[in-house]
Design a protein around this motif. Structure first.
Motif, short mmCIF file in Angstrom:
data_model
loop_
_atom_site.label_atom_id
_atom_site.label_comp_id
_atom_site.label_asym_id
_atom_site.label_seq_id
_atom_site.Cartn_x
_atom_site.Cartn_y
_atom_site.Cartn_z
N VAL A 126 -12.47 -33.79 1.73
CA VAL A 126 -10.83 -33.17 0.14
C VAL A 126 -11.97 -33.74 -0.95
CG1 VAL A 126 -9.20 -33.66 -0.70
CG2 VAL A 126 -8.72 -33.60 1.54
N LYS A 127 -11.84 -32.12 -1.98
CA LYS A 127 -12.66 -32.87 -3.34
C LYS A 127 -11.26 -32.75 -3.89
CE LYS A 127 -15.87 -31.00 -5.86
NZ LYS A 127 -16.16 -31.75 -6.19
N GLU A 128 -10.64 -32.34 -3.73
CA GLU A 128 -9.48 -32.67 -5.03
C GLU A 128 -8.18 -32.84 -4.00
OE1 GLU A 128 -8.41 -29.76 -8.53
OE2 GLU A 128 -10.27 -31.11 -9.01
N LEU A 129 -7.00 -32.95 -4.56
CA LEU A 129 -5.48 -32.75 -3.72
C LEU A 129 -4.31 -32.96 -4.46
CD1 LEU A 129 -4.87 -34.42 -0.92
CD2 LEU A 129 -3.28 -35.22 -2.60
N HIS A 130 -3.89 -32.37 -4.60
CA HIS A 130 -2.15 -32.11 -5.27
C HIS A 130 -0.95 -32.03 -4.75
CE1 HIS A 130 -4.82 -32.38 -9.47
NE2 HIS A 130 -5.34 -31.77 -8.31
N LEU A 131 -0.53 -33.55 -5.00
CA LEU A 131 0.92 -33.08 -4.01
C LEU A 131 1.95 -33.87 -4.79
CD1 LEU A 131 2.49 -32.84 -1.11
CD2 LEU A 131 1.47 -35.71 -0.99
N SER A 132 3.08 -32.92 -4.73
CA SER A 132 4.80 -33.39 -5.68
C SER A 132 5.62 -33.45 -4.55
CB SER A 132 4.79 -32.53 -7.03
OG SER A 132 4.93 -31.47 -6.20
N GLN A 133 6.22 -33.84 -4.55
CA GLN A 133 7.79 -33.95 -3.84
C GLN A 133 8.40 -34.28 -4.80
OE1 GLN A 133 6.15 -37.24 -1.51
NE2 GLN A 133 6.94 -36.85 -0.08
N THR A 134 9.73 -33.39 -4.56
CA THR A 134 10.38 -33.21 -5.54
C THR A 134 12.16 -32.83 -5.40
OG1 THR A 134 8.74 -32.62 -7.30
CG2 THR A 134 10.90 -31.88 -8.27
N GLN A 135 13.16 -33.29 -6.09
CA GLN A 135 14.51 -33.39 -5.55
C GLN A 135 15.31 -33.33 -7.34
OE1 GLN A 135 15.28 -33.50 -2.25
NE2 GLN A 135 16.60 -32.45 -3.28
N GLY A 136 15.04 -31.48 -7.23
CA GLY A 136 16.32 -30.93 -8.81
C GLY A 136 14.98 -30.04 -8.69
N LEU A 137 15.62 -29.37 -10.20
CA LEU A 137 14.86 -28.08 -10.77
C LEU A 137 14.38 -28.78 -12.06
CD1 LEU A 137 13.63 -25.50 -10.89
CD2 LEU A 137 16.04 -25.37 -11.59
N PRO B 192 7.35 -27.87 -8.13
CA PRO B 192 8.38 -27.36 -7.96
C PRO B 192 9.00 -27.71 -7.43
CG PRO B 192 6.72 -26.68 -6.35
CD PRO B 192 5.99 -27.93 -7.68
N PRO B 193 10.67 -27.08 -6.45
CA PRO B 193 11.77 -27.98 -5.78
C PRO B 193 11.66 -27.52 -4.20
CG PRO B 193 12.89 -26.33 -7.33
CD PRO B 193 11.37 -26.22 -7.86
N GLY B 194 10.85 -29.00 -3.73
CA GLY B 194 10.77 -29.53 -2.38
C GLY B 194 9.52 -30.06 -2.75
N PHE C 134 19.20 -36.93 -11.81
CA PHE C 134 19.19 -35.62 -12.16
C PHE C 134 18.57 -34.77 -11.31
CE2 PHE C 134 20.53 -31.72 -13.85
CZ PHE C 134 21.93 -31.71 -13.87
N TYR C 135 16.82 -35.39 -11.34
CA TYR C 135 16.31 -34.61 -11.10
C TYR C 135 15.09 -36.00 -10.79
CZ TYR C 135 10.92 -32.67 -11.51
OH TYR C 135 9.65 -31.97 -11.62
N HIS C 136 13.74 -35.75 -9.78
CA HIS C 136 12.65 -37.01 -9.82
C HIS C 136 11.69 -36.32 -8.63
CE1 HIS C 136 13.89 -37.61 -5.65
NE2 HIS C 136 15.38 -37.47 -5.73
N SER C 137 10.65 -36.59 -9.26
CA SER C 137 8.97 -35.79 -8.82
C SER C 137 8.34 -37.19 -8.53
CB SER C 137 8.72 -34.63 -9.31
OG SER C 137 8.02 -34.35 -9.21
N LEU C 138 7.80 -36.90 -7.11
CA LEU C 138 6.93 -37.81 -6.89
C LEU C 138 5.37 -36.82 -6.63
CD1 LEU C 138 8.35 -39.96 -3.89
CD2 LEU C 138 8.04 -41.18 -5.63
N GLY C 139 4.50 -38.10 -7.58
CA GLY C 139 3.41 -36.98 -7.13
C GLY C 139 2.39 -37.43 -6.58
N VAL C 140 1.18 -37.78 -5.69
CA VAL C 140 -0.01 -38.24 -6.00
C VAL C 140 -1.31 -36.71 -6.29
CG1 VAL C 140 -1.17 -39.08 -4.10
CG2 VAL C 140 1.16 -39.54 -3.97
N HIS C 141 -2.30 -37.17 -6.99
CA HIS C 141 -3.34 -36.45 -7.62
C HIS C 141 -4.14 -36.90 -7.51
CE1 HIS C 141 -0.16 -34.18 -9.27
NE2 HIS C 141 0.67 -35.34 -9.87
#
Lengths: 483, 614
Positions: free
Chosen positions: B88-99, B113-115, B222-229
């Protein structure tokens, strides 16, 4: 081999049928109609049940209480209505919805009246609606609570109770954390036209006569809708209206849900203003069931929706109308708050839905609020009744065939007498000629029957239908009460 | 540390080398990595409050050299192993609930995005598809998400929308061969995703800012988002050597106005049910920022405790006031419970709109056809160019001919189109359009589709729920930083991006996911009965039809044929055939006589037929 292949038996059956054909037809028709009416008798039809487990109706205790003084709000709204007779207080509703904290929008639309009176005129209208965005949801699903705005000089009963209740519900619902679907609170203008404009706009559908504006706030796919027609206070009981455009019906589960929640809150529900009979197996009870059933069919046959809910069905959105019926001299009236608890129960059940309504029946007839006649039950008597027309048609065909046969036989005999040997081509020619002559005769017969006399039956029948539609199902029930 | 590494395999030389290294690190007193924890709080005019946690680890080793990923200190080993194994050179993961509601809240620090969304740039190598398949399986285990469902049916190679966010050569980033993008719009994000995410943090979840992350309260938001970059960045301003940056973000939005008094009050105690008791000793930067730009406008609010200082942020004309807290200064004598108290109840008003935002929805009704419309709003007074990317699953058969971009009724011609049609059960539709958004206008992108019939085993258990279409992605470069909160690309920390002097801001925003219902068979008991009945009828039809239409003739039972009789008749036939019945062989070359015979026979039969018919 059996009946079909044994020519002798076949012949016997055919002969028997054609001999008593008329009697048989009458018998079939009568038995069809009687069988159909008999379905309204409680032991012969089914008790309603919930097919969709996800609804979980009435599992939670409804806790709605109005945080705002609904009476004060109602009188304020009444004042707004009184300010101008023909106008509806859109701004007032808009401001209140926004104060509660909903995403509030006004949808503009214009009606191009197609008929002569106001042809070419553009009549503007506005719908007001607020969207309660559910926590953690991506706005993919929504449920709708709608109520029409009726100006002061409208002939229809006022719906101020519905509007006030809607505001109170919005305020209460916003506090709750359990919503999985957005809730749209819609106050529509111009009765069904306004709602149609809103639905068209929401689904981006172009229409020639109703032109909704392009830009509007949206949520996701609408799963269900409840339409309120509630006058302010003094509600005695609720009438549920279900018939939609072209007789389309909502899923039976939604109807059951409304009935169940109303019963749970101790509120009477009626269907076509008829309550469920006390003793459904008595004669009176049966007559009432038949009346309800026929009234429902009558309303479906008309093809026009019986309320604003009817426009939703086309979009695969299940919808019913809750109409609050008031009695002037009644002490049984219940407060608006109890209606709120009913709505809370309904919406929490709808909130539980995982899929669109699909489990229960879409084709059914209701002889009461707790009994139903499914398509599997009402189709056989209907088929028996309608079989008469098929039989009669067949009979006519048979007669014609017989005629043909007799004639051709006669001529065939003659032919054989005259010339023993025929070439193939000659024979074919003769057959064709024969057919032509028969056809010609038919045409002549028809021509003779033409004229005024031939259309008389049609005119008579249509006149009779007119009278019948005027007297309606009352006539039938009157007739039924005699025995 | 020495005892840890003492049992490393290796000879004398390595041991010596190791000793030298340890000496080096001890004498100079630095590791080659650093960690910082930041929290950014921003109240919105809609009554919502955003809490954005950002944990950044920068490790001075190059991700391009997997052999250098060996002596882990702050960087999580579990993730490092995955990155090196799968090139992997670059990785972006997001896990989101809500908009994320752009109209109300402006732009988030990390748009998602949601999901679930995952996009990865791989090191140049062959067989990227296989590596991707292995990687999503590994990540799925690591993050406890259904990432393994990101198969070829939902994976695309965007050409323009997803360029590397970190260091990459021009030649490499121009080639979309090494990028994969996929989303799972239906994925539900919950505690089981938060726990593995927390485990990647060097300080764990017991001390430092991460101790605020109480899953019960976070998932009530109301909204939450996890991210790993993960990306590669420069080690210093000269940018001679690359470093690897891991940025873990958690964005959560609360709606405090739903409480009894209707005020926008927030505090650590009320939002997380906890107060901050400690700071992560491994972190170099430990700060909390609160956006206090609106503090003086109505409704006014006051912060407690008083911030260390207030920073005036100026980002391309957009002025913001940021209150800064050094966590260490506020932990004694008691724990830190950051509070904002509002003077008045919130009155809801229209919030100012961000420069560019988008809305998307399904149009039409019925189960045969449908359409999708996306409205992109440009509220700036200047034109801007956007890249619109959409991935549509194969079962919505998109009519490319129906694709239209309209602005105020006029059709707009896109500068570039990248359209890859779907293959049934193999890959999705991929659409990338580059076009101009005119100043102060709404641009409408529409296309229609046909709903496909799936095979009956392809329906999920809740077939009537509908099928999700993932978010469209709008990418553009903004000339203004209005409501822009993302960290600049050139820096790692939020703190650094507050003093950003660049004049253009890259923006990527995601639209709504869509729920589309497909024609669904009735998977119920009556349906099964009908199917069964139809099968029975189909089987029985042949024999019944045969029986009812065949002409039966009586046969003499006395002429029952045995084997001998059959033989006899066979020989008889042989003898008779030349005169009476033409054999099959002779039919091919029939004699004149036979022909005449057969003709007269036909005539006879026809005559009979004719008579009986008439």
């Amino acid at each position: 081999m059996g009946l079909l292949t044994d020519p002798k038996r076949q012949k016997k059956i055919v002969e028997a049928i054609s001999k008593y054909n008329n009697w048989l037809c009458v018998l079939c028709y009568l038995s069809g109609v009687i069988g159909f009416l008999a379905l309204a008798y409680q032991p012969l039809n089914g008790a309603t049940y919930f097919s969709e487990n996800a609804l979980l109706p009435g599992l939670v205790t409804n806790e709605f209480y109005a945080e705002i003084n609904m009476n004060a709000l109602a009188s304020e709204l009444k004042e707004e209505f009184n300010k101008e007779k023909r106008k509806v207080p859109r701004e007032w509703i808009y401001n209140h919805l926004r104060e509660i904290g909903l995403d509030t929008y006004i949808q503009n639309y214009s009606i191009k009246y197609p008929l002569d009176i106001a042809k070419g005129q553009n009549i503007p209208g506005q719908n007001v609606y607020g969207i309660l965005r559910a926590k953690r949801s991506a706005s993919t699903e929504a449920v709708v609570l709608t109520t029409p705005m009726r100006p002061k000089d409208s002939d229809l009963p006022s719906t101020t109770g519905g509007i006030v209740l809607m505001l109170a519900m919005a305020k209460y619902f916003r506090r709750q954390t359990y919503w999985s679907k957005d809730i749209i609170f819609l106050v529509s203008d111009h009765e069904q036209i306004g709602l149609q404009a809103w639905l068209d706009g929401y689904h981006d559908i172009k229409s020639e006569y109703i032109v909704p504006s392009d830009v509007m706030g949206r949520s996701g796919a609408i799963q269900a809708a409840i339409n309120l027609e509630i006058p302010d206070g003094n509600i005695r009981y609720f009438d549920i209206k279900i018939e939609g455009m072209n007789g389309q019906l909502p899923n039976l589960d939604l109807f059951n849900l409304v009935v169940k929640i109303c019963n749970q809150e101790g509120v009477d529900v009626s269907f076509h203003r008829n309550f469920d009979p006390m003793d459904a197996q008595s004669v009176d009870g049966y007559v009432q069931s038949v009346k309800t059933m026929l009234e429902m069919m009558w309303s479906q046959a008309a093809g026009t929706p019986s309320g604003n809910h009817g426009l939703f069905h086309k979009y695969h959105i299940e919808a019913v109308t809750l109409q609050g019926i008031r009695r002037k001299n009644s002490n049984y009236a219940f407060p608006l708050e109890r209606t709120g608890r009913i709505l809370e129960g309904i919406f929490r059940s709808l909130n539980n839905l995982l899929e669109r309504f699909h489990q229960s029946f879409f084709f059914y007839i209701l002889p009461g609020t707790r009994n139903y006649i499914s398509i599997g039950m009402y189709m056989p008597p209907f088929a028996v009744a309608i079989w008469v027309t098929l039989k009669k048609d067949q009979e006519n065909e048979d007669k014609e065939k017989k005629k043909e046969k007799e004639k051709s036989e006669k001529e065939g005999e003659e032919d054989e007498d005259r010339e023993g040997k025929h070439t193939e081509e000659e024979l074919e020619k003769e057959v064709e000629e024969l057919r032509k002559t028969i056809m010609d005769e038919d045409v002549e017969e028809e021509a003779a029957a033409e004229g005024l006399i031939s259309i008389m039956p049609v005119i008579l029948i249509s006149l009779m239908m007119g009278v019948f539609s005027y007297t309606g199902p009352d006539f039938i029930t009157m007739f039924l009460t005699t025995f | 540390m020495a005892s840890d590494n003492a049992n490393l395999p290796g000879g004398k030389i390595t041991f010596l080398l190791f000793f030298a290294l340890v000496n080096f690190s001890f004498t100079i007193g630095i590791h080659n990595d650093n960690f910082s924890e930041e929290l950014y709080v921003k109240p919105f005019s809609s009554g919502h409050v955003m809490f954005h946690f950002q944990f950044t680890t920068v490790w001075n080793v190059s991700i391009d050299k997997p052999e250098s990923f060996q002596h882990y200190h702050l960087f999580p080993k579990s993730l490092g192993d995955v990155l090196t194994t799968y090139k992997v050179k670059e990785l972006h993961l997001s896990q989101t609930q809500g908009l994320w509601k752009h109209e109300k809240w402006g732009y988030p620090p990390e748009d998602a995005p949601p999901g679930d969304e995952l996009w990865v740039w791989f090191q140049p190598h062959s067989g990227v598809d296989q590596t991707w398949a292995d990687l999503v399986n590994a990540l799925s285990g690591l993050f406890c998400a259904s990432l393994n469902f990101m198969d070829s049916k939902s994976t695309v190679q965007p050409r323009w929308s997803f360029r590397p966010a970190g260091l990459a050569s021009e030649f490499y980033s121009a080639n979309s061969r090494f990028v994969r993008y996929s989303t799972l719009p239906r994925e539900v994000v919950c505690t089981e995703n938060l726990t593995p995410w927390k485990k990647l943090l060097p300080c764990g979840s017991k001390i430092g800012l991460a101790s605020l992350l109480n899953s019960v309260k976070i998932y009530d938001g109301f909204y939450h988002s996890l991210g790993v970059h993960v990306r590669s960045v420069c080690q210093d301003t000269q940018c001679l050597t690359p470093a690897t940056e891991l940025k873990q973000t958690l964005t959560v939005v609360y709606d405090p106005t739903t409480n009894k008094n209707g005020k926008q009050d927030w505090s650590f105690q009320s939002m997380f049910d906890r107060t901050l008791q400690s700071q992560c000793p491994l972190a170099d930067t430990r700060k909390i920022y609160v956006d206090v730009t609106t503090q003086e406008t109505l409704p006014k609010f006051s912060l407690s405790p008083v911030p260390d200082f207030v920073l005036n942020q100026k980002r391309s004309g957009e002025e913001r006031k940021i209150a800064v807290y050094q966590i260490g200064n506020h932990l004694s004598p008691s724990s830190l419970n950051l509070k904002a108290m509002y003077e008045e109840k919130l009155t809801f008003s229209n919030s100012s709109l961000p420069p560019v935002y988008a809305n998307r929805f399904v149009t039409g009704y019925g189960l045969e056809r449908g359409g999708v419309t996306c409205m992109i709003y440009n509220t700036m007074s200047s034109n801007t160019t956007v890249i619109f990317m959409e991935t549509v699953p194969w079962f919505l058969r998109v009519y490319f001919s129906s694709l239209r971009i309209e602005n105020d009724g006029k059709e707009i011609k896109p500068y570039k189109i990248n359209f890859i049609p779907a293959k049934d059960r193999a890959n999705p539709y991929q659409m990338e359009l580059v076009f101009r958004l005119f100043a102060n206008s709404v641009t409408k992108i529409t296309y229609s589709f046909e709903r496909a019939f799936l095979k009956w085993t392809e329906y999920p258990p809740d077939a009537n729920h509908g099928f999700y279409v993932s978010s469209a992605v709008v990418s553009t470069v903004l000339p203004v930083a209005s409501q822009y909160t993302a960290t600049s690309q050139s820096v790692s920390l939020l703190e650094e991006s507050f003093s950003d002097s660049s004049s253009s801001f890259f923006l990527r925003l995601h639209t709504e996911t869509l729920l589309v219902s497909l024609p669904t068979p009735d998977f119920s008991m009556p349906y099964n009965v009908i199917c069964l009945a139809c099968t029975v009828v189909a089987i029985a039809f042949g024999s019944l039809h045969n029986l009812t239409t065949r002409d039966f003739t009586a046969s003499d039972p006395s002429k029952r044929k045995g084997l001998v009789a059959k033989l006899k008749s066979f020989f008889k036939k042989e003898k008779e055939s030349p005169e009476n019945k033409p054999d099959s062989k002779e039919e091919e070359i029939p004699s004149q006589k036979d022909k005449d015979n057969s003709k007269s026979e036909e005539k006879d039969s026809k005559k009979k037929d004719g008579n009986s018919e008439t």
